[in-house]
Design a protein around this motif. Sequence first.
Motif, PDB file in Angstrom:
ATOM      1  N   PHE A 181       0.572  -0.828  -0.409  1.00  0.00           N
ATOM      2  CA  PHE A 181       0.374   0.157   0.416  1.00  0.00           C
ATOM      3  C   PHE A 181       0.970   1.848   0.136  1.00  0.00           C
ATOM      4  O   PHE A 181       0.783   2.191  -0.513  1.00  0.00           O
ATOM      5  CB  PHE A 181      -0.823  -0.286   1.790  1.00  0.00           C
ATOM      6  N   LEU A 182       1.728   1.059   1.134  1.00  0.00           N
ATOM      7  CA  LEU A 182       2.924   2.018   1.446  1.00  0.00           C
ATOM      8  C   LEU A 182       3.491   2.776  -0.162  1.00  0.00           C
ATOM      9  O   LEU A 182       3.747   3.594  -0.699  1.00  0.00           O
ATOM     10  CB  LEU A 182       3.275   1.930   2.175  1.00  0.00           C
ATOM     11  N   LEU A 183       3.739   1.540  -0.878  1.00  0.00           N
ATOM     12  CA  LEU A 183       4.463   1.629  -2.446  1.00  0.00           C
ATOM     13  C   LEU A 183       3.948   1.986  -3.489  1.00  0.00           C
ATOM     14  O   LEU A 183       3.778   2.868  -4.115  1.00  0.00           O
ATOM     15  CB  LEU A 183       5.244   0.698  -2.492  1.00  0.00           C
ATOM     16  N   ILE A 185       1.391   4.511  -3.230  1.00  0.00           N
ATOM     17  CA  ILE A 185       0.936   6.415  -3.449  1.00  0.00           C
ATOM     18  C   ILE A 185       3.219   6.789  -2.422  1.00  0.00           C
ATOM     19  O   ILE A 185       2.994   7.870  -2.176  1.00  0.00           O
ATOM     20  CB  ILE A 185       0.309   6.299  -1.077  1.00  0.00           C
ATOM     21  N   LYS A 186       3.608   6.280  -3.549  1.00  0.00           N
ATOM     22  CA  LYS A 186       4.800   6.788  -3.149  1.00  0.00           C
ATOM     23  C   LYS A 186       5.005   8.516  -3.923  1.00  0.00           C
ATOM     24  O   LYS A 186       5.666   9.000  -3.374  1.00  0.00           O
ATOM     25  CB  LYS A 186       6.033   5.921  -3.816  1.00  0.00           C
ATOM     26  N   LEU A 188       2.409  10.338  -3.490  1.00  0.00           N
ATOM     27  CA  LEU A 188       2.184  11.024  -2.709  1.00  0.00           C
ATOM     28  C   LEU A 188       2.884  11.694  -1.615  1.00  0.00           C
ATOM     29  O   LEU A 188       3.103  12.406  -1.089  1.00  0.00           O
ATOM     30  CB  LEU A 188       0.292  10.113  -1.390  1.00  0.00           C
ATOM     31  N   ILE A 189       3.741  10.579  -0.986  1.00  0.00           N
ATOM     32  CA  ILE A 189       4.543  10.452   0.033  1.00  0.00           C
ATOM     33  C   ILE A 189       6.054  11.938  -0.120  1.00  0.00           C
ATOM     34  O   ILE A 189       6.595  12.931  -0.095  1.00  0.00           O
ATOM     35  CB  ILE A 189       5.266   9.702   0.066  1.00  0.00           C
TER      36      ILE A 189
ATOM     37  N   VAL B  16       0.674  12.440   6.077  1.00  0.00           N
ATOM     38  CA  VAL B  16       0.496  12.001   3.998  1.00  0.00           C
ATOM     39  C   VAL B  16      -0.268  12.255   3.807  1.00  0.00           C
ATOM     40  O   VAL B  16      -1.262  12.839   2.799  1.00  0.00           O
ATOM     41  CB  VAL B  16       1.813  11.160   4.038  1.00  0.00           C
ATOM     42  N   THR B 156       9.681   3.624   2.028  1.00  0.00           N
ATOM     43  CA  THR B 156       8.852   4.710   1.900  1.00  0.00           C
ATOM     44  C   THR B 156       9.114   5.774   2.611  1.00  0.00           C
ATOM     45  O   THR B 156       7.944   6.898   2.371  1.00  0.00           O
ATOM     46  CB  THR B 156       7.389   4.250   1.828  1.00  0.00           C
ATOM     47  N   CYS B 158       7.437   6.276   5.759  1.00  0.00           N
ATOM     48  CA  CYS B 158       6.513   6.219   6.692  1.00  0.00           C
ATOM     49  C   CYS B 158       6.241   4.953   7.223  1.00  0.00           C
ATOM     50  O   CYS B 158       6.825   4.166   6.605  1.00  0.00           O
ATOM     51  CB  CYS B 158       5.143   6.474   5.070  1.00  0.00           C
TER      52      CYS B 158
END
Lengths: 200, 474
Positions: A181-183, A185-186, A188-189, B16, B156, B158
């Motif tokens: 999931f985090l990857l 939205i990279k 956005l990060i 974020v 990431t 995060c």
Amino acid sequence: MPKVKFDILESTCVPLPFENVDTDQIIPARFLSATSRQGFGDNLFRDWRYTKSGEKNTDFILNDPHFNGKVLVAGKNFGSGSSREHAVWAIFDYGFRAVVSSFFADIFMGNALNNGLLPIVISEVLLKKLLDLIQKDPGTKVKIDLEKQIFTILSTGDSVKFNINPYKKECLLKGLDDIDFLLSIKGLITSYENNKIQVK
Amino acid sequence: MNSKTLFDKIWDSHVVKSIEDGPDVLYIDRHYIHEVTSPQAFNGLKERSIPVFRPGKTLATADHNIPTRNQHLQIKDQLSRNQVERLSENCQKYGIELFGLNDPKNGIVHVIGPELGYTLPGMTIVCGDSHTSTHGAFGTIAFGIGTSEVEMVLATQCILQPKPKRMRITLDGKLHKGVTSKDIIMFIISRISASGATGYFVEYCGSAIRSLSMEGRMTICNMSIEMGARGGLIAPDETTFEYLKKLPSIPGIDDLEASVNKWKNLHSDTDAVFDKELKFDAASIKPMITYGTNPGMGMAIDDTIPLSDDNGNKASSSFLKSLDYMGFKPGMKLLGHPIDYVFIGSCTNGRIEDFRAFAQIIKGRRKAENVTALIVPGSKKVEDQMVAEGLTELYKNAGFEVRQPGCSSCLAMNEDKIPLGKYAVSTSNRNFEGRQGPGARTLLASPLSAAAAAITGKISDPRDFMTEEEKVKI
């Protein structure tokens, strides 16, 4: 992180009627030197399971052949102390898929959810009842339905709804992973980083 | 309407993305790693064939699994050696700065972060170690994470995190002489129990907190986790800024005055609302000691062990099991009880002020014959400072050997273990069963109380060994 799916679980239980079971009891620090996630189950509750001379401690519940199953039922504030995820790996590796208590430490709860081990919070009253039932009849079975968020003691019909974060529930039901999931939205990060730097 | 707590201000500015009915995606400014909780996270990156997203925001040290003697030699234990070597390999491969063994900046992760200027007000800070809460002393959101989350941050920068509730603990009044920051936090935990702050992030306020040095504040925030809190923080003030201004350098900050002006805004608004408020009187605190097997089981050193658990239950199996492990009985007095070991060190009490406090009592006295002492500085810098101030010599003259830095007997991953059944007065943070070695019996206390025990060989009130003038200094 391993991708584990959880749906419905029906199992007997292992009772651990003590409060404040900390992660040093679950897996003592001297067994944390491994660099992989596997094999920690051998040392789960090491200093309760074995005597000082390395013999099996027959008084400890995991060494009692009457008690087995995929659900660990423990006293309040389970998993307090160190953030070691090894504690969750040890419980999972031993064969447990859910831990039931009236209260979990925060970091343990997060670690469990990240590894497909379901922490279920029930009331102190129901926990005491369940612990008593299992002690009297080790064949006592519980049913955990994650989709419906229902926890049931099959022999008595006691049935309660348990809480779980909807996002985490979805992850467990589908075997999804936070990192995927985090990857995703990279972008956005990165834009967060750019904006933050501008603000400074 | 828009009043915010300091915690909310920092948290909200690091979100974020908020997931509906789910956790927040929280951006992490500083990530500390060590050898024990990172290898599996690096394995995860390797399996996915992905790099570390922002290697410059992660710093590494070897501290948990290292010896405190002969650090220049190869680590004897093969598994420990492998873990430390793996950290070096991973840091090299992924471009992460490492303060490894024998590096002049090496030390316990929560000691070196602040002393090297990497921990700064307003940051979000995580580490695969529950005592990451230490860094909250600078007005940061700092908390411990699991290895899966270490992997998330590496991949990431995060993590996914549900927002905790807010608690404010206010400590006003004047501290008595001989009462240290360790006693303050042990007192608070004894009042609210080892799980009393679970689900909360704590802000410490009040005149007694304000009066503490940065090192004292770190001790307070460090043990936030021992009452179950996700973390603890203290708003930065002149004490914070003075500490930062005295550092030789602060990486990434060119204009410190400008940053300080910005950091002055880091405080809770006067009408901000907390989910829970607790107030204590600093004058009611005495030197503390634990008698059981969780940090909530603490009392004033001259008190007697309670007759029942927190709920008034005399027959509680957990309470009795705990006392049985310690070899104690309800109602017992601990002053005068013989002890075998003394440990001063750890991320709780391994800083220079702690060793100065210990020195104050042992100066001109001798270590008791029956006591084995483990004196372990929190970092190379602390070790060097001890030599420079003559403390190492003073310790030697009093019969104490100063070891090399590391986590040591706090969690006993290395050979610094307390033997079965032995009593250790320890300045660390956890008195769990077997924490300091299988069957070890830990009595948590301040550096002053540890010093008093070290010279008498029994549990002793440190105030009995201090002149009136000395008491004022603490």
